[in-house]
Design a protein around this motif. Structure first.
Motif, PDB file in Angstrom:
ATOM      1  N   MET A 131       0.845  -1.196   0.000  1.00 28.49           N
ATOM      2  CA  MET A 131       0.000   0.000   0.000  1.00 28.49           C
ATOM      3  C   MET A 131       0.881   1.247   0.000  1.00 28.49           C
ATOM      4  N   LEU A 132       0.568   2.195  -0.874  1.00 30.78           N
ATOM      5  CA  LEU A 132       1.330   3.430  -0.949  1.00 30.78           C
ATOM      6  C   LEU A 132       1.097   4.282   0.304  1.00 30.78           C
ATOM      7  N   LYS A 133       2.090   5.106   0.637  1.00 27.47           N
ATOM      8  CA  LYS A 133       1.975   5.970   1.806  1.00 27.47           C
ATOM      9  C   LYS A 133       0.751   6.870   1.707  1.00 27.47           C
ATOM     10  N   GLU A 134       0.502   7.420   0.518  1.00 28.66           N
ATOM     11  CA  GLU A 134      -0.638   8.318   0.332  1.00 28.66           C
ATOM     12  C   GLU A 134      -1.957   7.603   0.598  1.00 28.66           C
ATOM     13  N   GLU A 135      -2.005   6.312   0.240  1.00 30.72           N
ATOM     14  CA  GLU A 135      -3.212   5.533   0.509  1.00 30.72           C
ATOM     15  C   GLU A 135      -3.389   5.336   2.013  1.00 30.72           C
ATOM     16  N   ARG A 136      -2.287   5.074   2.727  1.00 30.54           N
ATOM     17  CA  ARG A 136      -2.371   4.952   4.189  1.00 30.54           C
ATOM     18  C   ARG A 136      -2.870   6.249   4.803  1.00 30.54           C
ATOM     19  N   PHE A 137      -2.328   7.361   4.310  1.00 28.27           N
ATOM     20  CA  PHE A 137      -2.737   8.666   4.838  1.00 28.27           C
ATOM     21  C   PHE A 137      -4.243   8.853   4.701  1.00 28.27           C
ATOM     22  N   GLN A 138      -4.782   8.518   3.542  1.00 33.58           N
ATOM     23  CA  GLN A 138      -6.209   8.718   3.314  1.00 33.58           C
ATOM     24  C   GLN A 138      -7.045   7.844   4.223  1.00 33.58           C
ATOM     25  N   ILE A 139      -6.612   6.606   4.429  1.00 36.23           N
ATOM     26  CA  ILE A 139      -7.342   5.710   5.330  1.00 36.23           C
ATOM     27  C   ILE A 139      -7.304   6.252   6.759  1.00 36.23           C
ATOM     28  N   ILE A 140      -6.136   6.736   7.177  1.00 34.53           N
ATOM     29  CA  ILE A 140      -6.010   7.306   8.527  1.00 34.53           C
ATOM     30  C   ILE A 140      -6.949   8.493   8.694  1.00 34.53           C
ATOM     31  N   LEU A 141      -6.958   9.392   7.723  1.00 36.84           N
ATOM     32  CA  LEU A 141      -7.806  10.587   7.818  1.00 36.84           C
ATOM     33  C   LEU A 141      -9.288  10.232   7.764  1.00 36.84           C
ATOM     34  N   ASP A 142      -9.640   9.240   6.951  1.00 38.50           N
ATOM     35  CA  ASP A 142     -11.043   8.814   6.878  1.00 38.50           C
ATOM     36  C   ASP A 142     -11.497   8.228   8.206  1.00 38.50           C
ATOM     37  N   ARG A 143     -10.652   7.394   8.814  1.00 36.93           N
ATOM     38  CA  ARG A 143     -11.003   6.800  10.112  1.00 36.93           C
ATOM     39  C   ARG A 143     -11.093   7.859  11.203  1.00 36.93           C
ATOM     40  N   LEU A 144     -10.205   8.828  11.145  1.00 37.35           N
ATOM     41  CA  LEU A 144     -10.210   9.903  12.137  1.00 37.35           C
ATOM     42  C   LEU A 144     -11.472  10.738  12.013  1.00 37.35           C
ATOM     43  N   SER A 145     -11.876  11.017  10.785  1.00 35.04           N
ATOM     44  CA  SER A 145     -13.102  11.789  10.557  1.00 35.04           C
ATOM     45  C   SER A 145     -14.325  11.041  11.074  1.00 35.04           C
ATOM     46  N   LYS A 146     -14.325   9.734  10.932  1.00 31.43           N
ATOM     47  CA  LYS A 146     -15.471   8.933  11.347  1.00 31.43           C
ATOM     48  C   LYS A 146     -15.508   8.712  12.856  1.00 31.43           C
ATOM     49  N   ASP A 147     -14.351   8.368  13.448  1.00 37.44           N
ATOM     50  CA  ASP A 147     -14.309   7.946  14.851  1.00 37.44           C
ATOM     51  C   ASP A 147     -13.830   9.019  15.821  1.00 37.44           C
ATOM     52  N   GLN A 148     -13.301  10.135  15.305  1.00 43.10           N
ATOM     53  CA  GLN A 148     -12.788  11.237  16.119  1.00 43.10           C
ATOM     54  C   GLN A 148     -11.535  10.874  16.905  1.00 43.10           C
ATOM     55  N   LYS A 149     -10.995   9.699  16.698  1.00 43.44           N
ATOM     56  CA  LYS A 149      -9.698   9.328  17.262  1.00 43.44           C
ATOM     57  C   LYS A 149      -9.222   8.055  16.568  1.00 43.44           C
ATOM     58  N   VAL A 150      -7.926   7.837  16.547  1.00 44.16           N
ATOM     59  CA  VAL A 150      -7.349   6.601  16.012  1.00 44.16           C
ATOM     60  C   VAL A 150      -6.229   6.168  16.946  1.00 44.16           C
ATOM     61  N   THR A 151      -5.947   4.873  16.980  1.00 41.65           N
ATOM     62  CA  THR A 151      -4.872   4.361  17.832  1.00 41.65           C
ATOM     63  C   THR A 151      -3.830   3.658  16.974  1.00 41.65           C
ATOM     64  N   LEU A 152      -2.623   3.614  17.499  1.00 41.01           N
ATOM     65  CA  LEU A 152      -1.543   2.941  16.784  1.00 41.01           C
ATOM     66  C   LEU A 152      -1.882   1.467  16.534  1.00 41.01           C
ATOM     67  N   LYS A 153      -2.458   0.826  17.537  1.00 38.67           N
ATOM     68  CA  LYS A 153      -2.739  -0.605  17.445  1.00 38.67           C
ATOM     69  C   LYS A 153      -3.763  -0.906  16.354  1.00 38.67           C
ATOM     70  N   THR A 154      -4.877  -0.172  16.353  1.00 39.17           N
ATOM     71  CA  THR A 154      -5.920  -0.449  15.366  1.00 39.17           C
ATOM     72  C   THR A 154      -5.466  -0.083  13.957  1.00 39.17           C
ATOM     73  N   LEU A 155      -4.725   1.008  13.827  1.00 37.68           N
ATOM     74  CA  LEU A 155      -4.234   1.401  12.503  1.00 37.68           C
ATOM     75  C   LEU A 155      -3.199   0.406  11.985  1.00 37.68           C
ATOM     76  N   SER A 156      -2.344  -0.069  12.870  1.00 37.81           N
ATOM     77  CA  SER A 156      -1.333  -1.042  12.469  1.00 37.81           C
ATOM     78  C   SER A 156      -1.987  -2.295  11.895  1.00 37.81           C
ATOM     79  N   LYS A 157      -3.071  -2.720  12.539  1.00 40.62           N
ATOM     80  CA  LYS A 157      -3.793  -3.909  12.074  1.00 40.62           C
ATOM     81  C   LYS A 157      -4.528  -3.623  10.770  1.00 40.62           C
ATOM     82  N   ALA A 158      -5.193  -2.471  10.693  1.00 41.32           N
ATOM     83  CA  ALA A 158      -5.980  -2.148   9.499  1.00 41.32           C
ATOM     84  C   ALA A 158      -5.105  -1.929   8.277  1.00 41.32           C
ATOM     85  N   LEU A 159      -3.924  -1.346   8.477  1.00 36.31           N
ATOM     86  CA  LEU A 159      -3.037  -1.021   7.359  1.00 36.31           C
ATOM     87  C   LEU A 159      -2.021  -2.126   7.076  1.00 36.31           C
TER      88      LEU A 159
END
Length: 249
Positions: free
Chosen positions: A1-29
């Protein structure tokens, strides 16, 4: 997965959940927590989020320039100001900072209210100079030309000599674990000083600033006695600050 794609997923999750964690992002990405931490730092440097211990939270969407904030959410500020008026009574020493919501409160103070206002806000002073019953004490110091407030050592020294009954604090961001934060270091130091000399601290915030974070710390959420927000913010704040002992209006 390209870095830019990771960035977009992180921002989308943050917009939806209002917070993100290292653990959940590590698993999702499907990448290491080290990679996620590096991504969050880069997104923080770009001003797209605020990296915190263990993850990230959104930045506050509030405009930074005073002129841009004057008419921003004016209807919401009026609602917040009307609630704030109910906390004031004759004889109080009331502290206002340089927030535009504090200006909204000052413009609505009834003519028979007899209080002492201490502030570092030039606009608040201008509003109250013709009020028939309010004594105004202005905290001098260096002019912040962007916010039209005084700041610096002299401002903090002034507030340290005050014992306020209530502090109406305009805020940029508030989060149950990060606390109250702002984008400007000197502003954070002035607000921190006022919090320290006030019997009751009231945070004035529209719902969109709740659960967000910025770079400079003002105080822990537990130092805030009351949060005044709009209708959309009440349930959000009651849920987020249930364990801090903070009342929500």
């Amino acid at each position: 997965m390209l870095k830019e794609e990771r960035f977009q997923i992180i921002l989308d999750r943050l917009s939806k959940d209002q917070k993100v964690t290292l653990k959940t992002l590590s698993k999702a990405l499907d990448v290491s927590e080290y990679t996620v931490r590096r991504d969050l730092k880069e997104l923080t440097d770009q001003g797209l989020l605020k990296a915190v211990r263990g993850g990230a939270v959104p930045h506050s969407p509030t405009p930074h320039k005073f002129s841009d904030r004057l008419n921003y959410l004016s209807d919401v500020k009026k609602i917040i100001a009307e609630k704030a008026l109910k906390l004031m009574h004759n004889g109080q020493v009331v502290a206002f900072d340089g927030g535009t919501t504090a200006m909204a409160i000052a413009s609505m103070l009834p003519p028979d209210l007899n209080i002492t206002v201490v502030t570092n806000s030039f606009p608040v002073v201008n509003i109250l100079e013709s009020h028939p019953a309010i004594e105004v004490l202005f905290a001098g110091g260096r002019l912040n030309k962007t916010a039209f407030t005084s700041m610096g050592h002299d401002t903090i020294s002034f507030f340290n000599k005050v014992r306020a009954d209530i502090f109406f604090m305009g805020i940029c961001s508030i989060h149950p674990s990060i606390g109250v934060t702002t984008i400007n270091y000197e502003e954070s130091e002035v607000k921190k000083a006022i919090v320290g000399v006030s019997k009751k601290v009231v945070a004035l915030t529209p719902h969109e600033r709740i659960n967000t974070g910025e770079a400079f710390f003002i105080c822990a959420a537990s130092k805030v006695d009351v949060i005044i927000t709009d209708e959309d913010g009440k349930a959000l704040a009651e849920d987020a600050f249930r364990d801090s002992g903070t009342a929500v209006l």
